[in-house]
Design a protein around this motif. Structure first.
Motif, mmCIF file in Angstrom:
data_model
loop_
_atom_site.group_PDB
_atom_site.id
_atom_site.type_symbol
_atom_site.label_atom_id
_atom_site.label_comp_id
_atom_site.label_asym_id
_atom_site.label_seq_id
_atom_site.Cartn_x
_atom_site.Cartn_y
_atom_site.Cartn_z
ATOM 1 N N ARG A 98 0.814 -1.217 0.000
ATOM 2 C CA ARG A 98 0.000 0.000 0.000
ATOM 3 C C ARG A 98 0.846 1.264 0.000
ATOM 4 N N MET A 99 2.173 1.120 0.071
ATOM 5 C CA MET A 99 3.008 2.318 0.071
ATOM 6 C C MET A 99 4.328 2.049 -0.630
ATOM 7 N N ILE A 100 4.921 3.109 -1.139
ATOM 8 C CA ILE A 100 6.204 3.030 -1.831
ATOM 9 C C ILE A 100 7.299 2.965 -0.772
ATOM 10 N N THR A 101 8.130 1.938 -0.843
ATOM 11 C CA THR A 101 9.280 1.817 0.060
ATOM 12 C C THR A 101 10.555 2.072 -0.736
ATOM 13 N N SER A 102 11.647 2.305 -0.033
ATOM 14 C CA SER A 102 12.932 2.495 -0.714
ATOM 15 C C SER A 102 13.296 1.269 -1.539
ATOM 16 N N ALA A 103 13.073 0.074 -0.977
ATOM 17 C CA ALA A 103 13.414 -1.160 -1.696
ATOM 18 C C ALA A 103 12.618 -1.272 -2.996
ATOM 19 N N TYR A 104 11.323 -0.959 -2.941
ATOM 20 C CA TYR A 104 10.505 -1.002 -4.154
ATOM 21 C C TYR A 104 10.998 0.029 -5.162
ATOM 22 N N TYR A 105 11.235 1.252 -4.711
ATOM 23 C CA TYR A 105 11.645 2.318 -5.624
ATOM 24 C C TYR A 105 12.994 1.998 -6.269
ATOM 25 N N GLU A 106 13.898 1.401 -5.495
ATOM 26 C CA GLU A 106 15.194 0.999 -6.050
ATOM 27 C C GLU A 106 15.010 -0.047 -7.146
ATOM 28 N N ASN A 134 10.076 14.554 -3.789
ATOM 29 C CA ASN A 134 11.011 14.456 -2.675
ATOM 30 C C ASN A 134 10.444 13.539 -1.587
ATOM 31 N N ALA A 135 9.758 12.484 -1.988
ATOM 32 C CA ALA A 135 9.193 11.534 -1.029
ATOM 33 C C ALA A 135 10.332 10.790 -0.331
ATOM 34 N N PRO A 136 10.102 10.312 0.887
ATOM 35 C CA PRO A 136 11.172 9.621 1.617
ATOM 36 C C PRO A 136 11.801 8.467 0.828
ATOM 37 N N ALA A 137 11.006 7.673 0.143
ATOM 38 C CA ALA A 137 11.566 6.550 -0.627
ATOM 39 C C ALA A 137 12.413 7.048 -1.800
ATOM 40 N N HIS A 138 12.115 8.244 -2.304
ATOM 41 C CA HIS A 138 12.849 8.796 -3.440
ATOM 42 C C HIS A 138 14.160 9.434 -3.005
ATOM 43 N N HIS A 141 19.159 7.406 1.360
ATOM 44 C CA HIS A 141 20.565 7.199 1.005
ATOM 45 C C HIS A 141 20.724 6.012 0.068
ATOM 46 N N GLN A 142 19.927 4.954 0.305
ATOM 47 C CA GLN A 142 20.008 3.767 -0.559
ATOM 48 C C GLN A 142 19.575 4.116 -1.981
ATOM 49 N N THR A 143 18.523 4.905 -2.110
ATOM 50 C CA THR A 143 18.048 5.309 -3.428
ATOM 51 C C THR A 143 19.105 6.155 -4.128
ATOM 52 N N ALA A 145 22.305 5.970 -3.771
ATOM 53 C CA ALA A 145 23.377 5.080 -4.230
ATOM 54 C C ALA A 145 22.972 4.375 -5.521
ATOM 55 N N VAL A 146 21.725 3.948 -5.614
ATOM 56 C CA VAL A 146 21.245 3.297 -6.835
ATOM 57 C C VAL A 146 21.270 4.290 -7.991
ATOM 58 N N LEU A 147 20.834 5.521 -7.754
ATOM 59 C CA LEU A 147 20.833 6.533 -8.813
ATOM 60 C C LEU A 147 22.242 6.770 -9.341
ATOM 61 N N GLN A 148 23.224 6.807 -8.454
ATOM 62 C CA GLN A 148 24.608 6.998 -8.895
ATOM 63 C C GLN A 148 25.097 5.804 -9.703
ATOM 64 N N SER A 149 24.697 4.601 -9.302
ATOM 65 C CA SER A 149 25.179 3.401 -9.995
ATOM 66 C C SER A 149 24.536 3.214 -11.363
ATOM 67 N N VAL A 150 23.351 3.774 -11.569
ATOM 68 C CA VAL A 150 22.681 3.616 -12.866
ATOM 69 C C VAL A 150 22.801 4.873 -13.738
ATOM 70 N N SER A 151 23.725 5.749 -13.388
ATOM 71 C CA SER A 151 24.042 6.942 -14.211
ATOM 72 C C SER A 151 22.864 7.885 -14.366
#
Length: 155
Positions: A98-106, A134-138, A141-143, A145-151
């Motif tokens: 029912r909600m967007i989590t960091s793991a899902y968004y990644e 600017n949602a918390p999942a977006h 810090h984990q998100t 890191a993923v953004l940096q790794s996927v250019s």
């Protein structure tokens, strides 16, 4: 209530704004081609009866049956959609949550990376500019890191 920014946050925002304006000034068309936007929305299922389905013969002067008002169905699903200047890049449906989590968004960002690689080979080398909320999942810090790794840069 508006959120007040500290001086460091104001400075960072001003620097990012200047960076964006400089990229625009260099080549507006190329800049726009790098932007990818994403958003989430709830999709509701409706089962309305269309006008053709509701037609029926009535006796002269007779009135038709009273119809119930069509309401939203209880069935709904969260959709995450990413698009750019050419159109939709990715649609992902959040299942069972029912909600967007960091793991899902990644995981969605990784799917977006694959979609970009398939649709526009070489595009990730230009560093895509991802515009998002600017949602918390977006903004975790984990998100980041993923953004940096996927250019993908974020703005």
């Amino acid at each position: 209530m508006p959120k007040l920014l500290c001086p460091d946050q104001l400075q960072t925002r001003a620097e990012l704004s200047m960076e964006i304006l400089n990229k625009w000034d260099q080549d507006p068309e190329a800049f726009l081609q790098r932007i990818v936007t994403g958003d989430e929305t709830w999709l509701y299922q409706y089962d309305p009866e269309d006008k053709a389905q509701s037609k029926q013969w009535l006796p002269r002067g007779g009135s038709g049956p009273v119809k119930a008002k069509v309401d939203q169905s209880r069935a709904k699903v969260m959709a995450t959609v990413f698009w750019d200047a050419q159109g939709i890049l990715l649609v992902d449906f959040l299942e069972g949550q029912r909600m967007i989590t960091s793991a899902y968004y990644e995981s969605v960002l990784r799917k977006l990376e694959k979609a970009l690689a398939e649709n526009s080979p070489g595009r990730l080398h230009q560093r895509v500019l991802l515009h998002r909320k600017n949602a918390p999942a977006h903004s975790s810090h984990q998100t980041g890191a993923v953004l940096q790794s996927v250019s993908m840069g974020t703005h």
